[in-house]
Design an enzyme around this catalytic site. Sequence first.
Site, PDB file in Angstrom:
ATOM      1  N   GLU A  24       0.832  -1.220   0.000  1.00 38.72           N
ATOM      2  CA  GLU A  24       0.000   0.000   0.000  1.00 38.72           C
ATOM      3  C   GLU A  24       0.857   1.258   0.000  1.00 38.72           C
ATOM      4  OE1 GLU A  24      -1.710   1.589   3.449  1.00 38.72           O
ATOM      5  OE2 GLU A  24      -0.913   0.093   4.802  1.00 38.72           O
ATOM      6  N   VAL A 104      -5.318   0.355   2.956  1.00 35.37           N
ATOM      7  CA  VAL A 104      -5.418  -1.105   2.842  1.00 35.37           C
ATOM      8  C   VAL A 104      -6.633  -1.468   1.994  1.00 35.37           C
ATOM      9  CG1 VAL A 104      -5.893  -3.233   4.123  1.00 35.37           C
ATOM     10  CG2 VAL A 104      -4.185  -1.611   4.988  1.00 35.37           C
ATOM     11  N   SER A 138     -12.962   1.557   9.972  1.00 36.48           N
ATOM     12  CA  SER A 138     -12.255   1.614   8.698  1.00 36.48           C
ATOM     13  C   SER A 138     -12.947   0.786   7.635  1.00 36.48           C
ATOM     14  CB  SER A 138     -10.828   1.094   8.881  1.00 36.48           C
ATOM     15  OG  SER A 138     -10.173   1.070   7.633  1.00 36.48           O
ATOM     16  N   ALA A 139     -12.966   1.325   6.414  1.00 36.75           N
ATOM     17  CA  ALA A 139     -13.467   0.557   5.262  1.00 36.75           C
ATOM     18  C   ALA A 139     -12.556  -0.624   4.955  1.00 36.75           C
ATOM     19  CB  ALA A 139     -13.597   1.471   4.047  1.00 36.75           C
ATOM     20  N   LYS A 157      -3.374  -1.417  15.246  1.00 35.65           N
ATOM     21  CA  LYS A 157      -2.732  -0.578  16.244  1.00 35.65           C
ATOM     22  C   LYS A 157      -3.560  -0.535  17.505  1.00 35.65           C
ATOM     23  CE  LYS A 157      -1.936   2.343  13.011  1.00 35.65           C
ATOM     24  NZ  LYS A 157      -3.120   2.830  12.632  1.00 35.65           N
TER      25      LYS A 157
HETATM   26  N1  PSU Z   1      -1.957   1.344  10.125  1.00 38.61           N
HETATM   27  C1  PSU Z   1      -0.678   1.781  10.196  1.00 38.61           C
HETATM   28  N2  PSU Z   1      -0.246   2.742   9.361  1.00 38.61           N
HETATM   29  C2  PSU Z   1      -1.066   3.268   8.436  1.00 38.61           C
HETATM   30  C3  PSU Z   1      -2.419   2.792   8.345  1.00 38.61           C
HETATM   31  C4  PSU Z   1      -2.814   1.835   9.211  1.00 38.61           C
HETATM   32  O1  PSU Z   1       0.052   1.315  11.024  1.00 38.61           O
HETATM   33  O2  PSU Z   1      -0.639   4.143   7.680  1.00 38.61           O
HETATM   34  C5  PSU Z   1      -3.307   3.311   7.266  1.00 38.61           C
HETATM   35  C6  PSU Z   1      -3.625   2.147   6.314  1.00 38.61           C
HETATM   36  O3  PSU Z   1      -3.508   2.627   4.999  1.00 38.61           O
HETATM   37  C7  PSU Z   1      -5.060   1.802   6.626  1.00 38.61           C
HETATM   38  C8  PSU Z   1      -5.597   3.161   7.006  1.00 38.61           C
HETATM   39  O4  PSU Z   1      -5.739   1.220   5.559  1.00 38.61           O
HETATM   40  O5  PSU Z   1      -4.557   3.751   7.772  1.00 38.61           O
HETATM   41  C9  PSU Z   1      -6.880   3.081   7.776  1.00 38.61           C
HETATM   42  O6  PSU Z   1      -7.390   4.376   7.910  1.00 38.61           O
HETATM   43  P1  PSU Z   1      -8.935   4.614   8.257  1.00 38.61           P
HETATM   44  O7  PSU Z   1      -9.095   4.209   9.667  1.00 38.61           O
HETATM   45  O8  PSU Z   1      -9.161   6.067   8.026  1.00 38.61           O
HETATM   46  O9  PSU Z   1      -9.703   3.747   7.290  1.00 38.61           O
HETATM   47 MN    MN Z   2     -12.529   6.273   9.608  1.00 40.14          MN
END
Ligand code: PSU
Ligand code: MN
Length: 301
Positions: A24, A104, A138-139, A157
């Site tokens: 990614e 992701v 997250s999607a 995380k």
């Molecule tokens: N986890 C990490 N580093 C990141 C992300 C997740 O340790 O950069 C990023 C990934 O690209 C993941 C996204 O798909 O954050 C999820 O963000 P959101 O919760 O806005 O969907």
């Molecule tokens: Mn979100």
Amino acid sequence: MNSILISAEVRAALDGNKPVVALESTIISHGLPRPRNYEAALEFEEILRSIGVTPATIAILDGVPHIGLDAEGVKRIANEDLAKASVRDIPILAARKESGATTVAATAHIASLAGIRVFATGGLGGVHRGASSTFDESADLSTLAVTPITVVAAGVKSVLDIPATLERLESLSVPVIGWQTKEFPAFWLNKSGYQLDWSLDTVEQIAQVMVSQDELGHGQGIVIANPIPLEKQWDPEEHDRVLEIAFKAAEAAGIHGKAVTPFLLGFIVEESKGKSLEVNLDLARNNVALAGRIATAWAAR
Ligand code: PSU
Ligand code: MN
């Protein structure tokens, strides 16, 4: 497919049934600070090439989803202030000829459009703390419910709600398999305290589950939970201390929605004086290497 640009290297590997691993770009553009992010992007690709696996780093550049970046493309995802693009943003960026770093979810979706079956990341997105009132999930999760790809991640995380994330993956029928463990990892930490139903010990077994899921599943993905080795994890006490103040800082700064993850990650890197970053890089390398081995087993079956 005219709307997606697959590099000659990735095209040749896919056509020749050689192993390919998707990577990614959001982890590079938003998840890691400059200039380490650029070195990391090159290093992840090199880890794969060194074991005969073709890396397919994915990003949207000037409206075109790219699978496999050239040197210029890698520089762009590391150095430009790209939008963070999830699945729903892809057609809009395409129509507007704009660029975005793929999450992701978006990476898995684009990779699977090209038939790529294995994907390495650092941590999966998940259910945010407080999601029962904010609905912030997250999607990545809903996309894995409908995308046949095997994602290697060091869990999610610990800034997220880990048990809620595991529940949602269960609801979405996405199997979560521990790599040589039955305990779900917590990204910087080797263990989260949450148990998994399944553990596998060899990459051949994982490839066999992929075969079975193609026959018996409904097109969902698989999460391989790969803990950072114990000796490389972050000190758990320091981890707890830094996270506590990171949450307070995000609240004080009024950060919401998709800005939360990048904010917390940046804050945590600073407050840990770079230690969390080293651990983040180590776990990502570890995931890339395992994904390379899974892709090799998948291509060989
Ligand atoms: N986890 C990490 N580093 C990141 C992300 C997740 O340790 O950069 C990023 C990934 O690209 C993941 C996204 O798909 O954050 C999820 O963000 P959101 O919760 O806005 O969907
Ligand atoms: Mn979100």
